[in-house]
Structures are given as structure tokens and as C-alpha cells.
Design an enzyme around this catalytic site. Sequence first.
Site, short mmCIF file in Angstrom:
data_model
loop_
_atom_site.label_atom_id
_atom_site.label_comp_id
_atom_site.label_asym_id
_atom_site.label_seq_id
_atom_site.Cartn_x
_atom_site.Cartn_y
_atom_site.Cartn_z
N THR A 185 0.86 -1.18 0.00
CA THR A 185 0.00 0.00 0.00
C THR A 185 0.89 1.23 0.00
OG1 THR A 185 0.01 0.12 2.40
CG2 THR A 185 -1.73 -1.17 1.38
N LYS A 440 -14.99 17.30 11.88
CA LYS A 440 -15.93 17.20 13.00
C LYS A 440 -16.10 18.59 13.60
CE LYS A 440 -17.60 13.79 16.10
NZ LYS A 440 -17.41 12.43 16.61
#
Lengths: 543, 543
Positions: A185, A440
Site C-alpha cells: 500500500t 468534525k
Amino acid sequence: MKGQMMHYPLTTTVILEYGARVFPKKKIISIQPNGTRHEYSFSDMHKTCKKLANALVNKLGIQPGDMVGTFAWNHHQHVELYYAIPGIGAVCHTINVRLFPAQIEFIINHAEDRVIFADATLVPILEKIAPLITTVEHFIILNAPENFSSTLNNIILYEDLLKNVSEDFDWVEVDEHDACAMCYTSGTTGQPKGVLYSHRSTYLHAMGIIAPNAACISDKDRILIVVPQFHVMAWGFPYACVLAGAEMVMPSLHFQPDAMIKILSEEKINKANGVPTIWMGIYDAMKKNPPKEKLLLEEYLIGGSALPISLIEGFEKDFGIPGVHAWGMTETSPLGTVSRLQSKHERLDDAAQLKIRGKQGIECPCVEIRAVKEDGSIAPRDGKTIGEFEIRGVWVVDNYFKTNNRDSFSEDGWFKTGDVGTIDEDGYMEITDRSKDLVKSGGEWISSVVLEMAIMAHPKVKEASVIAIPDAKWGERPLAVIVLRDENEMVTGDELKQFLLRDFLSYQLPDSYVYVNSIPKTSVGKFDKKEMRRMYAEGELNA
Amino acid sequence: MKGQMMHYPLTTTVILEYGARVFPKKKIISIQPNGTRHEYSFSDMHKTCKKLANALVNKLGIQPGDMVGTFAWNHHQHVELYYAIPGIGAVCHTINVRLFPAQIEFIINHAEDRVIFADATLVPILEKIAPLITTVEHFIILNAPENFSSTLNNIILYEDLLKNVSEDFDWVEVDEHDACAMCYTSGTTGQPKGVLYSHRSTYLHAMGIIAPNAACISDKDRILIVVPQFHVMAWGFPYACVLAGAEMVMPSLHFQPDAMIKILSEEKINKANGVPTIWMGIYDAMKKNPPKEKLLLEEYLIGGSALPISLIEGFEKDFGIPGVHAWGMTETSPLGTVSRLQSKHERLDDAAQLKIRGKQGIECPCVEIRAVKEDGSIAPRDGKTIGEFEIRGVWVVDNYFKTNNRDSFSEDGWFKTGDVGTIDEDGYMEITDRSKDLVKSGGEWISSVVLEMAIMAHPKVKEASVIAIPDAKWGERPLAVIVLRDENEMVTGDELKQFLLRDFLSYQLPDSYVYVNSIPKTSVGKFDKKEMRRMYAEGELNA
């Protein structure tokens, strides 16, 4: 009671032998790194694979289970490596040439590659890290120009390796669960992690990607494989095409829009794959300079990072070529979901259809996807309830290579994707964010990706990325980073807010709009939000 | 070194759960034996399967490994049985309702079925042999009319079996190599032989048949499953359709041409499967009485016995609907080969294209086919050299149920198909004969099937079959058995000889032409040559 069907292991060698037997005259075409065109048949490829296997075993002493690295662009020699290395029971480790040198060094040492097959144009990267590489015994150079020289030790030219080698070779018998390939990855956080594919997973993934609901590949197709072979095995296309009898066209490193358009046209390509960045480039180039003859391209499979829906819309409206959105990860081989319309959607208007096609799509057979809410329960498939996507299946990673870290797995063994979103009642998954990219604000989640898509829908905006920045009052607030389509055609933050207010509540809108010449991207072409957060923190992004 | 991919067994339950999760609203439509229409969703089907599994285990005491028979037409209940029986680890044994009663009795006793699910319309067959059936504890009656009664013992109506049963059921965990279904060959010689499919072979076969080079099934399709569910699992379509999200339409026993046409039209079918006899009937009926609105049928998959190429030609010319020729056997699940044109064939004229489409086609991934010459060597793929076809692969029988007879297998483990023919350089297999149906005349082989096709191309001939008859001088000579299209429009043997001489040498032509009202057929609709040879021997076929 056991069934009484034949024992027939599913291996990459079965794919190779199938292609050579059933579709011997089908072609693989490469536009080599130096621009010359190379064409040969599945049957020719098969013969070279046998020679290569012979050389790997008898000249280089490669044993079953050994790691053999590739450091190369998309071309027929790289396809040969995809088959010959697993054919002797070794593992074809494709190394991402676009990582930072320190990551490349880490990967090669971690994998313990015994040999690396490298394109001549990429050798300078290896030369830099060569003193730190400890396990590599030979570098085999692909596509070397005349008078090639290098500071690397133990160099063999690919052509020399294959010289005086017989085509007679008995493939090594493997179990279908044996490893056949490995890909790390890109690792936006921490070191890259290796995903070790098995023969079984690779074979089944090829069957999966052929399906009409997925990439829909048949022996009528001629496919341009744009996804680099060092990214998740080019989405498995070099295996799927041989299994389906589809002709493959490999562009090496010629990913520039004009080069791509030339290949699409001259090679009569009818299907292709690639990341949004590539298709955005092609679209822009075609807008500026429309091709004289209509391309034969019937559709392109697009995925790998968030998709601006305006790209799919523009390509289809302006050039009549539909894009098919797909989603997956290195950890999922990569086929996870594909978004195609179903017959029931034919009645919908263009905008509604586009909305569905912009979703990541429905999960493919052999994998299962669920959205897990913050409280650990499974989100209903209602198109509204947000959860983090988890996936399991026959071609999903079970564990990273040489690690026992289970952070990425649920207690019951599903892989946690880190993507967040919804699944609707028709089964279409929609990613609204990477879990770490959610903003958030005042206890509410704001999706940065949805904001980005909305901003990029503005005609004066070329690219937009949204990151969370710390805010004393709200915890976090979104910041928009903008690339204008034309720097003489300004659109202000206030104008953008007005534009966005049609679809968002005001608290969801970015407070700040920063204009840059280009957005930093990761080695795989995704917006590099980690880098943008760093730039912001260090005062390099000023509104 | 093992790969690090998840352990994820491929089972029929994975298919069922996938369909219910991803395509919950897709429909299964049945035209029930009494003609009423039943429609429900994959999600409904899934719920009923859970109830059925519960009832099998808790009401009938079925255990993993037990045999559960079905004796039924094509409808949703039969689909439920396809999933619920393997879902508890038992084996779904589909019994061919068209066999002779003595064969049916043999099969049930040989399989040791503990329960049989039977359509009410078929109960009279079972009543006849009931005293000889030794293992069956219960008969579950499907689609029973009001006031149904029977002389069978231990009858339960299907609806009663499912009454007061919970939908809560944990599927039994199985290994993918466990048996999931069984089908007996129709056995033109000797007793029928059982082929025991595994979960793995069934799952992979479903993926194989979905592929664009095969049946090409997607979630855009609505498919009429004409192949009876008691024939090779209806060619695997009830599994493939759920895996692809394709809607299924099940005609029960309504196989008459007019009923088929009505369903094709009213249910907006776009794909279908079936044997040549069915499509010949539909074609003739449509010629006589062309449908007012064009059917939405895009293509039909046709196979199971030799295909008169004039059928494909006529259907396409008269109604614009192409047929796709496929080949397989009970022993091969059945998918072996499919004949579709490749892009290179587009330049050919209609006649040349038709010739290719009339071949059996190219072998599918997961199977391998070779033609073996009489001397045991492999025939080259040159389109000329004749050999007997042998096949191996992931969904090919390894051994018949409860037998160690290896007559049907080569020494190196390939299954001998008994079919004879060639493979061309593009990979297309062409069957010229069953090995036992070749006519050996004066030391030369004459292909009875090629003769049949040629005779059936005559406009006055409806059906023709050719058998070998003993000949004092030549060993064997061909005899043609003819059904006229219109009995008032005679075509003589001499006229036929003239017609055939364009394509054959005179020694290859039948000496005798016998006219009959119909050609005897086997239970699966193939020309019954064994029966014709018997009739000839007993003087019932007179020229």
C-alpha cells in the site's frame, strides 16, 4: 460428503495456458518507454514466459517462495513477469516507482527481493538507494538503450537473460493458496504494508472483473491498461484480459493526455481503465483540441480516488463516452464495487442517473461489504445511515505481510477500509469520506469529499480539496483549497458560499478559501490531505 | 509461501446471501403449473429458504450429507430447494421427470433419497413406482390443487411444511468441496450415472456462465429459464442469475411454443436458454403467427443437442434475434464451450459468420478441451484433424457417484466426452459426431450429424436423423430418417441425393431414405439413435 468434481487448482499459470491455447492470435501491444511500438501474440508471450521461467530458475537460481521485484512501467515484458514469476512458484513483487526513495528502500528490504527487473528509465532511482538495499543479487534491465550503463552492480540486460534459453519448461506445481504476487500500500501514514495475493485470489479476481456487472471484458475488446502495473496489479487487467481473450495495449510511461489520446485513437481502443487524474487530463485536452475522428472508446473504468461527477458528465455530454465508476483498494485486489445503472434506472432523468453513477456502486460477488456505525452495529441499507465500510471476501487481505498488527481488522475478521458512507436500498455504496478526512465541527460530521465535489461543480473551479483545520470554538472547521480553471477568471469565497448554499447548511460551508496553482497529490494521484494539513500548520496555506 | 488472502469458502449459500443483500428487490416470476403467475423478490426467496432449511432440519430430520430429491418443473419453489438443501449441508438431487419409470426408480434408490419434493402434476409417475422405492421417508407436494389426494404414503404439502416455521436459521457451515447437488445422466446406454456437484464447482460455474464470452448475464437482464431444472441444474442459471442480479422467469411445464411466446412477450424477457427442439417450435409458431409487437428478446442460448444452423439463420433473418450456440454435458456442469463471433469476424459475410456460430465454440475458462486422435496423440488445432474430445476442469466430473468404473476417463484423468470433431486455429471446437454415431463405411468415417444438418437444410424437410445400418459390402452404410415439413410436399430420396451432392461425395450419401411422422427422441429431446437402430433391426423402418 464431498462432491466428485476434479481437483483443478486455480493458478496464474492456468490463465496463461488458457490464453495461449484458446486465443493464440490475440495481441498485446506496447508503446515502449522510447516510444517505439511492439506487437506480439498471446502465443508469443507464452513462449517468452517459458524462457523467462527457465532463466529465473536455471540462470538466477530463483526458488519457490522467493521474492522477485519489478520496478517497471506498463509493457509486455512486465506482463511476462506477471506470469513467469508465479509460474515457478515465486512471488511477483511489483514496486511502486512513485514512492519516496526511502519507502522504496524499505519495501525492497522488507520484501527481501532477490532480483529486481527494472526499466532503464527508472534505474537512477535505484542507483540512489542501492547501497542501502541488502537482499538483491541481480538487477535485470528492461528496455535498455544502446550504451546503457549504470552504477548498479550485477546488471543483466533482459534480452541477455533470455538468450540461449529453451522454451521447454515444466511449470512448477503450486497450491492455489500459494502466494503469487505482492503489492505494498502507498501508506499515507506509517510505512507501506505488503499485501500478498494468492494464485486463487488472483484467478478469481480476474473472473470477477470480467463479469458484465464489473468491467465487462470479452474477446471482442481491445483494452488500454492505463493503471500502472505497480498499482494493485493494474487492477488485475493483465490477468483478466488473457482469461477473456481481450487484446491489451500497454502505454509504458506515456500517460500524458496527448499521448493517451493518440493511443486511444491509433490503437482503436474500445475500453480502458484509469484514475480520475488521467481522465481529467484527457478530457481537458480533448475539449481544447477535439479529435477529428470520433474515438472508438465505448467506456472507461474509473476509480482509485474520489471522482468529480462533472468529469463523467462532461465526457459523456461532449464526447458520448460514459465513465464507469469503481472502487477498491490494494487490500481488496482491488475489485470492491462498480457503479452501473440497472434497467430500473433507465426511466430516471440524466441528473438522477448521474447521481447513481457517481456512487461507488454495488459490491461484486466474492466480496461482502457492510457499513458499521460508531456504536458497532451494522448500518441499515437505507442510503442515509452513515457507517465505516468493512469488507471481507475471497480476494481481501487476511493479514499484512510480516506483521501481526490487527488494527485494520474487526474482531470478527473483516478488513476496515477507513472509508465512511452509506449503502442504499438498491445496494449502491457511497463513500462520503475517509474516516480520517471527516471534519468534525461542533459535534457534527461534515464530509470533506461531498464539499469538494460540490465546489468542483462550479464552472470556474478546476480542482478543490477540503481539509479539517483546528478551530477554537468548533473543534474543527473545513478549509477549501482551490485551483482555478483560468487564473484570470476569479471566483471569490463569497461567491462560492452562495453557490454552495443551494445544497448545504451554512455551518457546513468552509470559512476559508485558499487559492493555489496545484493541489499536492500522493504518489497514486490522490489529494494529499496529510501534506495540506502540514502546509496549513506551517503557514504555507494562506487565505 | 502461502498468500495472505481471507479464507472464504465458495458455497451456494454465499450466492443466496449475496443476492438477498445486494439485489433484494430483484424479482423471480413463476408461471405455476396451473397457469397462475407468482412474483416475489430475491429478499422474499431468501426468507423462504431460511424457513425451508429450518423445516428440513427440524421437521424432517435431514442431516448434512443426506440426499433430498426434487421431482419438479421450473418455478420459485424449485429455486428455493436449490438453495435451502445445500444450505443445510445436504445434497439437492434433481430427478429427471422424463426418464422411464424404471430409471426413475433406479435413480431414487441408488441416490438413497430420504425425502422427495414433487410437483402434484408429477405424482402419478411416483405412485406407479412407489412400492419399489425403499429409502424415501416423505413426499412433499408442490403446487397441490385443492382436494389433492394420492396413494403415496407420508405426504406433506409444501405450504404445510413451511407453516409455523421460523425464518431464523444459521446456515450449516460447509467446506467448498462438499457436495451440494446431484444430477444423473440420462444414460442412453446402461443405467443412469450420478454426477455429484460440489459447492465450489457450482459457485465457479455460476461465475463462468455470467462472463461476456459465455451467457453474459448482468443485473440489466430478465431471463426465461427454459432448460428444465432437472437437467444439469438448468445449466446453472438459478445460481448465475442470483449472483448477477438478473431477474428470473420460470415457466414450470409451459414449454409449448405458444405459451413460451406469450411469456417472452408479456414478461419482457431479454435473454433465455433452451434446447434446439424448443427454439424450433417457437420459430415455427412465430413464422405461422408473427407476434404483433417485436419481442424484447436480445439473444437466446441454445445447446444440449445438435443445432440445425438453419434455425439460427431463420430466427435472425425473420425476427432479428440471434441464437448463441453452446455445448456442455451433465458431466461438465454443463458449461464447456460457447460460440460467439470475435471482432475479427465482423468483416466476414453472413454465411461465413453463420458457419462459425454453428460450431460449438471456444472453451470457457476453468475447463480445458483437447481432441485425441485414434492413435492417442493430441490433434493439432487446425480445424481439420479429427479427434475425440476430452475435457478437464474445475467443474468437470471426477468420478460418477458410487462407482469406480473409469471407462469414461483417460489414463491421465480427463473426461472422455464421446464427441468427435475438430478445433480450429481460433479455438473453435466443432463436433461432427458422437463417437458411437459415426458411420464407418468401407473403412471411412461418415459423420451422421453433418448429413443430418445438410438434409435439414432442405426446405421441405422438417427433421432428419441419420443412423448406421449394417451392410454386407461396406460394413456400415448411412440410413436417413426424414420428417417432411408438409406431408403433401414430398421430396424423394433421389431429389435429396442431388441436393446433397453439392457438399458430399456420393459414397457419403445415405442409400435409403425413410419417411416417418416423427423421429423418436430421448427424454432430453435428442434423436434417439439407439431406438432407431432397434426399429430398423426389427423391420419397423422401411424405405
